[in-house]
Design an enzyme around this catalytic site. Structure first.
Site, PDB file in Angstrom:
ATOM      1  N   ARG A   1      52.629  39.832  41.641  1.00 20.69           N
ATOM      2  CA  ARG A   1      51.574  40.852  41.623  1.00 20.69           C
ATOM      3  C   ARG A   1      52.178  42.228  41.881  1.00 20.69           C
ATOM      4  O   ARG A   1      53.246  42.372  42.460  1.00 20.69           O
ATOM      5  CB  ARG A   1      50.458  40.522  42.605  1.00 20.69           C
ATOM      6  CG  ARG A   1      50.823  40.456  44.052  1.00 20.69           C
ATOM      7  CD  ARG A   1      49.548  40.370  44.938  1.00 20.69           C
ATOM      8  NE  ARG A   1      48.622  39.308  44.574  1.00 20.69           N
ATOM      9  CZ  ARG A   1      47.305  39.484  44.403  1.00 20.69           C
ATOM     10  NH1 ARG A   1      46.764  40.670  44.549  1.00 20.69           N
ATOM     11  NH2 ARG A   1      46.531  38.476  44.114  1.00 20.69           N
ATOM     12  N   LYS A  14      40.897  43.964  47.000  1.00 19.46           N
ATOM     13  CA  LYS A  14      39.505  44.391  46.943  1.00 19.46           C
ATOM     14  C   LYS A  14      38.859  44.339  48.317  1.00 19.46           C
ATOM     15  O   LYS A  14      38.010  45.165  48.644  1.00 19.46           O
ATOM     16  CB  LYS A  14      38.736  43.505  45.954  1.00 19.46           C
ATOM     17  CG  LYS A  14      38.975  43.892  44.513  1.00 19.46           C
ATOM     18  CD  LYS A  14      38.244  42.971  43.562  1.00 19.46           C
ATOM     19  CE  LYS A  14      38.994  41.684  43.374  1.00 19.46           C
ATOM     20  NZ  LYS A  14      38.349  40.743  42.465  1.00 19.46           N
ATOM     21  N   GLU A  19      37.123  38.262  39.704  1.00 11.42           N
ATOM     22  CA  GLU A  19      35.951  37.887  40.477  1.00 11.42           C
ATOM     23  C   GLU A  19      35.159  39.177  40.701  1.00 11.42           C
ATOM     24  O   GLU A  19      35.726  40.178  41.156  1.00 11.42           O
ATOM     25  CB  GLU A  19      36.373  37.287  41.830  1.00 11.42           C
ATOM     26  CG  GLU A  19      35.169  36.797  42.610  1.00 11.42           C
ATOM     27  CD  GLU A  19      35.500  36.282  44.011  1.00 11.42           C
ATOM     28  OE1 GLU A  19      36.682  36.196  44.365  1.00 11.42           O
ATOM     29  OE2 GLU A  19      34.537  35.978  44.722  1.00 11.42           O
TER      30      GLU A  19
HETATM   31  P1  ATP Z   1      42.314  41.030  45.224  1.00 10.83           P
HETATM   32  O1  ATP Z   1      43.118  40.293  46.243  1.00 10.83           O
HETATM   33  O2  ATP Z   1      42.686  42.456  45.062  1.00 10.83           O
HETATM   34  O3  ATP Z   1      40.857  40.823  45.363  1.00 10.83           O
HETATM   35  P2  ATP Z   1      42.331  38.983  43.321  1.00 10.83           P
HETATM   36  O4  ATP Z   1      43.547  38.336  42.766  1.00 10.83           O
HETATM   37  O5  ATP Z   1      41.513  38.234  44.300  1.00 10.83           O
HETATM   38  O6  ATP Z   1      42.765  40.383  43.856  1.00 10.83           O
HETATM   39  P3  ATP Z   1      40.730  38.699  41.008  1.00 10.83           P
HETATM   40  O7  ATP Z   1      39.488  39.399  40.668  1.00 10.83           O
HETATM   41  O8  ATP Z   1      40.652  37.266  41.338  1.00 10.83           O
HETATM   42  O9  ATP Z   1      41.383  39.503  42.210  1.00 10.83           O
HETATM   43  O10 ATP Z   1      41.857  38.980  39.927  1.00 10.83           O
HETATM   44  C1  ATP Z   1      41.697  38.943  38.542  1.00 10.83           C
HETATM   45  C2  ATP Z   1      43.058  38.837  37.934  1.00 10.83           C
HETATM   46  O11 ATP Z   1      43.861  39.963  38.287  1.00 10.83           O
HETATM   47  C3  ATP Z   1      43.784  37.609  38.417  1.00 10.83           C
HETATM   48  O12 ATP Z   1      44.376  36.973  37.324  1.00 10.83           O
HETATM   49  C4  ATP Z   1      44.814  38.145  39.369  1.00 10.83           C
HETATM   50  O13 ATP Z   1      45.941  37.341  39.401  1.00 10.83           O
HETATM   51  C5  ATP Z   1      45.095  39.535  38.803  1.00 10.83           C
HETATM   52  N1  ATP Z   1      45.546  40.442  39.850  1.00 10.83           N
HETATM   53  C6  ATP Z   1      44.894  40.767  40.981  1.00 10.83           C
HETATM   54  N2  ATP Z   1      45.627  41.602  41.743  1.00 10.83           N
HETATM   55  C7  ATP Z   1      46.784  41.822  41.066  1.00 10.83           C
HETATM   56  C8  ATP Z   1      47.966  42.601  41.333  1.00 10.83           C
HETATM   57  N3  ATP Z   1      48.100  43.315  42.441  1.00 10.83           N
HETATM   58  N4  ATP Z   1      48.947  42.574  40.398  1.00 10.83           N
HETATM   59  C9  ATP Z   1      48.810  41.862  39.281  1.00 10.83           C
HETATM   60  N5  ATP Z   1      47.740  41.117  38.967  1.00 10.83           N
HETATM   61  C10 ATP Z   1      46.730  41.083  39.847  1.00 10.83           C
HETATM   62 MG    MG Z   2      40.067  37.363  45.087  1.00 15.25          MG
END
Ligand code: ATP
Ligand code: MG
Length: 552
Positions: A259, A269, A34
């Site tokens: 994760r 983020k 995102e």
């Molecule tokens: P955040 O909570 O940091 O914003 P998010 O999962 O909301 O992370 P996205 O932009 O939706 O962030 O993530 C893109 C991809 O990266 C998704 O497939 C998510 O599962 C993966 N991802 C995000 N954070 C991690 C992590 N700490 N370890 C492994 N994969 C991750």
């Molecule tokens: Mg997110």
């Protein structure tokens, strides 16, 4: 790209089975960020997993921006994400925006309404929470649940046309309010948001929710394996429901993995954005940030991050990785690559009283003792040098083998010097030390007359280049925190130390991102943002030694 650590994992086994039994001819994965912030090292784990999995089985990977939330997304983030994925060494097959599918998503919602599988609901969010029930008690059906198909079509059309305010109505999937899985209790699939979207502008005022949009995005692209993190495990029945009820041709399979968490840092983020917004750091690329941009600016290489991601593996069980493991991989990568240099970070003047005034000699010093092909460089040496303040003590404890009055040490690549005199200022601080050198002890001459226990580094006072050295400590003191307030209170006040020192003149023309091993200090990277025509700025990537051991 070395893949020696790219061992087997449960996701790979699923792919192998699917190819073997003909479920798929080839695989297509995606990385779906995102664009609401910069990528962090957790995303790197997902990137490496998705791209290398596809690569290994001659499949493909899409980069897809999951941009279904207009209020938090921004093109700055889109650009940074593209840059970071490429920098990590990966090429996507197609670049897509979920927002390009808004029309199709809308059409599929109409299909759901026509099938009696979705309805417009007027409950307020508080009421909806109340109706949802709990883990132990079933939910209650909304009074709007049995609206006619015609009425639902009419209201949903009006939602799209902007006839209602934010929050006034939502579209919900009609599934089962008594389901033991709360995600299946008539989840919201569309909400009203009158805000401008980074891609579609003001075209839409209704936006699909993640749980509805994501499976459709995957299915539209024909993704075979949709890999996501563990918190979506309970959402999988809804994922499958959307794909099936929306009558999508492709049936992607959602697979969850744990994760990545790392000690002494935050990895969301939302929290990282707070650090930026509160000016705790100087931007998303601050070298203390666990972002890809921050790690790059600090001096991490793509190879080191990829190797780290391969080594941590892919599992279902959540775990926290020691931040020293990441440091292990950058040391390992730079060990043979980074040229050696001498720099003095906290200078103390050393005058060699018996060295001829005005004389300069060039001393050959090897560029990398572990790499014969790296050659030597000529380092100027004269009567006045700088050494580290901590390499001299007037009243040393036992086992201090560096300089103190009456003691002799080797100057790295040069001569033995012996300290004879200490000069102090009015406050008693040591400002200069005076030594004599022994011309017989020149490095490389085979001199065997005496031995000294200490070797210290130095730079020539006249020839050396002034430079700034930035040393980092973890930004967060303790990782045991969930609450925001808590994590902002755990900021390490000493996470950055700025020192003004000197480096050997041969490194005068260093460019952004040049990396060196500074003798006894660690690996350093020329900072791309702060370095200018008349000032060299170095970031310490990592010190030389650590007690950390990798279990291979
Ligand atoms: P955040 O909570 O940091 O914003 P998010 O999962 O909301 O992370 P996205 O932009 O939706 O962030 O993530 C893109 C991809 O990266 C998704 O497939 C998510 O599962 C993966 N991802 C995000 N954070 C991690 C992590 N700490 N370890 C492994 N994969 C991750
Ligand atoms: Mg997110």
């Amino acid at each position: 790209m070395t893949k020696e650590m790219n061992s087997s994992n449960f996701i790979k086994n699923i792919v192998i089975d699917d190819l073997k039994n003909g479920k798929h001819d080839s695989i297509l994965t995606r990385f779906p960020p995102e664009p609401n912030g910069y990528l962090h090292i957790g995303h790197a784990k997902s990137i490496v997993l998705n791209f290398e999995l596809a690569d290994e089985f001659k499949g493909k990977t899409n980069l897809r921006f999951d941009d279904t939330n207009p209020t938090k997304e921004d093109t700055e983030y889109v650009e940074s994400i593209k840059e970071d994925v490429q920098w990590l060494g990966f090429d996507w097959d197609n670049l897509y925006f979920a927002s390009d599918y808004f029309e199709e998503m809308y059409d599929r919602a109409i299909l759901l309404i026509k099938k009696g599988k979705a309805y417009v609901c007027d409950l307020t969010s508080d009421e909806m929470r109340e109706y949802r029930g709990t883990l132990t008690s079933p939910g209650k059906e909304s009074p709007y649940r049995n609206r006619s198909i015609e009425e639902n079509l009419d209201l949903f059309g009006k939602m799209r046309n902007g006839e209602f305010k934010d929050g006034e109505k939502v579209l919900r999937a009609k599934i089962d309010m008594a389901s033991p899985n709360i995600n299946m209790r008539d989840p919201i699939i569309y909400r009203i948001a009158h805000s401008t979207h980074h891609n579609t502008g003001d075209k839409w005022c209704i936006y699909p929710m993640y749980d509805y949009a994501h499976p459709l995005e995957d299915a539209i692209e024909g993704i075979t394996h949709s890999i996501c993190t563990l918190e979506f495990e309970d959402h999988r029945p809804l994922y499958d429901w959307v794909v099936n009820e929306c009558e999508m041709l492709a049936k992607p399979q959602q697979i969850e993995f744990a994760r990545l968490n790392i000690t002494n840092t935050v990895m969301s983020k939302r929290k990282l954005k707070m650090l930026v917004d509160e000016n705790v750091v100087d931007g998303w690329d601050d070298p203390r940030m666990p972002t890809i941009a921050g790690l790059r600016r600090k001096g991490y290489t793509p190879e080191s991050i990829r190797n780290f991601c391969r080594a941590i593996g892919v599992a279902k069980a959540a775990s926290t990785v020691d931040s020293q493991m990441l440091e292990y991989f950058i040391r390992e990568d730079l060990h043979s690559k980074a040229p050696r240099a001498m720099a003095v970070l906290k200078p103390l003047k050393l005058v060699i009283t018996n060295y001829p005034e005005g004389q300069v000699e060039m001393l050959p010093i090897e560029n990398n003792p572990d790499n014969e092909n790296a050659g030597v460089r000529q380092v100027p040496f004269s009567r006045e040098l700088y050494i580290e303040q901590e390499d001299f003590m007037e009243n040393p404890p036992k086992k201090y083998f560096r300089l103190f009055p009456g003691n002799e040490v080797r100057l790295k690549g040069a001569y033995f010097v012996k300290c004879n005199e200490v000069i102090k200022d009015a406050d008693g601080n040591v400002t200069e030390i005076r030594c004599t050198y022994d011309p017989e002890t020149k490095s490389g001459t085979g001199f065997t007359g005496r031995k000294v226990k200490g070797t210290i580094h130095w730079v020539d006072a006249k020839a050396a280049i002034p430079a700034e050295f930035r040393l980092y400590e973890p930004l967060i003191l303790d990782n045991e925190t969930e609450e925001e307030k808590h994590f902002l209170e755990q900021i390490n006040p000493n996470s950055l130390e700025v020192l003004n020192g000197f480096i050997e003149p041969s490194f005068k023309d260093s460019k952004a991102h040049d990396k060196y091993q500074l003798f006894r200090h660690g690996y350093f990277n020329v900072d791309p943002k702060l370095t200018s025509e008349d000032k060299l700025v170095f970031n310490r990537i990592v010190s030389l030694k650590s007690s950390f051991k990798l279990n291979k």
